[in-house]
Design a protein around this motif. Structure first.
Motif, short mmCIF file in Angstrom:
data_model
loop_
_atom_site.label_atom_id
_atom_site.label_comp_id
_atom_site.label_asym_id
_atom_site.label_seq_id
_atom_site.Cartn_x
_atom_site.Cartn_y
_atom_site.Cartn_z
N ARG A 218 7.96 19.59 17.56
CA ARG A 218 8.71 19.80 18.80
C ARG A 218 8.31 18.71 19.79
O ARG A 218 7.13 18.49 20.04
CB ARG A 218 8.36 21.17 19.39
N GLY A 219 9.32 18.03 20.33
CA GLY A 219 9.00 16.96 21.26
C GLY A 219 10.21 16.46 22.02
O GLY A 219 11.28 17.07 22.00
N THR A 220 10.01 15.34 22.69
CA THR A 220 11.04 14.71 23.53
C THR A 220 11.37 13.33 22.97
O THR A 220 10.76 12.33 23.37
CB THR A 220 10.54 14.60 24.98
N PRO A 221 12.32 13.25 22.04
CA PRO A 221 12.60 11.98 21.37
C PRO A 221 13.47 10.99 22.17
O PRO A 221 13.73 9.89 21.70
CB PRO A 221 13.30 12.41 20.10
N TYR A 222 13.93 11.38 23.34
CA TYR A 222 14.81 10.51 24.12
C TYR A 222 14.09 9.96 25.35
O TYR A 222 13.25 10.63 25.94
CB TYR A 222 16.07 11.26 24.56
N GLU A 223 14.44 8.75 25.72
CA GLU A 223 13.86 8.12 26.91
C GLU A 223 14.20 8.91 28.17
O GLU A 223 13.37 9.06 29.05
CB GLU A 223 14.36 6.69 27.04
N ASN A 224 15.42 9.42 28.25
CA ASN A 224 15.87 10.18 29.41
C ASN A 224 15.31 11.60 29.32
O ASN A 224 15.69 12.38 28.44
CB ASN A 224 17.40 10.21 29.46
N ALA A 225 14.41 11.95 30.23
CA ALA A 225 13.76 13.27 30.21
C ALA A 225 14.77 14.41 30.31
O ALA A 225 14.50 15.52 29.86
CB ALA A 225 12.74 13.36 31.34
N ALA A 226 15.94 14.15 30.89
CA ALA A 226 16.96 15.19 31.04
C ALA A 226 17.51 15.65 29.68
O ALA A 226 18.12 16.72 29.60
CB ALA A 226 18.09 14.70 31.93
N GLU A 227 17.30 14.86 28.63
CA GLU A 227 17.74 15.26 27.29
C GLU A 227 16.91 16.42 26.75
O GLU A 227 17.29 17.08 25.80
CB GLU A 227 17.69 14.08 26.32
N GLY A 228 15.75 16.67 27.35
CA GLY A 228 14.94 17.83 27.01
C GLY A 228 14.23 17.76 25.67
O GLY A 228 14.14 16.70 25.05
N GLU A 229 13.75 18.94 25.27
CA GLU A 229 12.99 19.04 24.03
C GLU A 229 13.89 19.30 22.83
O GLU A 229 14.91 19.97 22.94
CB GLU A 229 11.97 20.17 24.14
N TRP A 230 13.43 18.82 21.70
CA TRP A 230 14.11 19.00 20.42
C TRP A 230 13.10 19.51 19.41
O TRP A 230 11.90 19.39 19.60
CB TRP A 230 14.71 17.67 19.96
N ALA B 30 5.44 28.55 12.99
CA ALA B 30 5.80 27.94 14.28
C ALA B 30 5.38 28.83 15.45
O ALA B 30 4.92 28.32 16.48
CB ALA B 30 7.30 27.66 14.33
N LYS B 31 5.51 30.13 15.30
CA LYS B 31 5.08 31.05 16.37
C LYS B 31 3.56 31.09 16.48
O LYS B 31 3.01 30.99 17.58
CB LYS B 31 5.63 32.46 16.12
N ARG B 32 2.88 31.22 15.36
CA ARG B 32 1.40 31.32 15.38
C ARG B 32 0.74 30.06 15.94
O ARG B 32 -0.34 30.13 16.50
CB ARG B 32 0.88 31.58 13.98
N ASN B 33 1.38 28.92 15.72
CA ASN B 33 0.81 27.65 16.19
C ASN B 33 1.38 27.21 17.53
O ASN B 33 1.20 26.07 17.94
CB ASN B 33 1.03 26.57 15.13
N HIS B 34 2.10 28.11 18.18
CA HIS B 34 2.64 27.90 19.52
C HIS B 34 3.59 26.70 19.62
O HIS B 34 3.67 26.05 20.66
CB HIS B 34 1.51 27.77 20.55
N VAL B 35 4.30 26.43 18.52
CA VAL B 35 5.34 25.40 18.55
C VAL B 35 6.57 25.98 19.24
O VAL B 35 7.27 25.27 19.96
CB VAL B 35 5.67 24.89 17.14
N TYR C 255 3.24 20.74 16.94
CA TYR C 255 3.60 20.68 15.53
C TYR C 255 2.78 21.67 14.72
O TYR C 255 1.74 22.15 15.17
CB TYR C 255 3.38 19.27 14.97
N CYS C 256 3.26 21.94 13.53
CA CYS C 256 2.50 22.72 12.55
C CYS C 256 3.02 22.36 11.17
O CYS C 256 4.08 21.74 11.04
CB CYS C 256 2.63 24.23 12.80
N LYS C 257 2.25 22.73 10.18
CA LYS C 257 2.70 22.50 8.81
C LYS C 257 2.20 23.62 7.93
O LYS C 257 1.30 24.38 8.32
CB LYS C 257 2.28 21.13 8.30
N GLY C 258 2.79 23.75 6.76
CA GLY C 258 2.39 24.80 5.84
C GLY C 258 3.05 24.62 4.49
O GLY C 258 3.71 23.61 4.24
N LYS C 259 2.88 25.62 3.65
CA LYS C 259 3.45 25.61 2.30
C LYS C 259 4.14 26.94 2.05
O LYS C 259 3.71 27.98 2.54
CB LYS C 259 2.36 25.43 1.25
#
Length: 149
Positions: A109-121, A59-64, A38-42
């Motif tokens: 950026r993360g994995t919000p689904y129980e099924n790992a095959a749903e991948g990252e969002w 997002a790029k600088r913080n490796h998201v 994650y990252c945040k800014g203004k």
């Protein structure tokens, strides 16, 4: 099926964009526990391209996201555009309509689904003000965009 409520990517992005101080520390601890990036800014502008650029740069600088991978940048771009549509109530224009924004943003950026095959969002949340380019003539606004990577 979505994971428990505390692992909902949009919810976490909105909270991160809105919170500061102790509340922010609590949500970042939670995101770290989930092993999400994650990252945040203004950003404040009358130009949409400046908003998009600020979010993409953070997002790029913080490796998201990896700026060298088209699919990651493409997913981020669509999440940003969707969030901006919420902020601008569907009229994705600012300066031409004599509107300006002052926004806090969060990218999660993360994995919000129980099924790992749903991948990252990826989720982009925007919270702040929009209105005439005169201090005091703005109101609160919020936008959220979510896309698969």
């Amino acid at each position: 099926m979505l994971k428990e409520a505390k692992a909902r990517i949009g919810r976490n992005a909105i909270l991160l964009a809105m919170f500061d101080g102790e509340e922010e520390l609590e949500i970042t601890r939670h995101l770290d526990y989930l092993s999400w990036r994650y990252c945040k800014g203004k950003v404040g502008s009358m130009e949409l391209q400046k908003i998009v650029a600020a979010i993409e740069t953070a997002a790029k600088r913080n490796h998201v996201v990896d700026g060298e991978l088209y699919r990651e940048m493409h997913a981020l771009y669509h999440a940003v555009v969707e969030a901006v549509q919420g902020v601008t109530r569907g009229q994705v224009e600012l300066g031409d309509l004599m509107r300006t924004v002052g926004l806090r943003f969060a990218v999660v950026r993360g994995t919000p689904y129980e099924n790992a095959a749903e991948g990252e969002w990826i989720a982009v949340a925007l919270y702040g003000t929009i209105g005439a380019p005169i201090r005091g003539l703005e109101h609160e606004t919020v936008g959220l965009g979510i896309n698969h990577i």
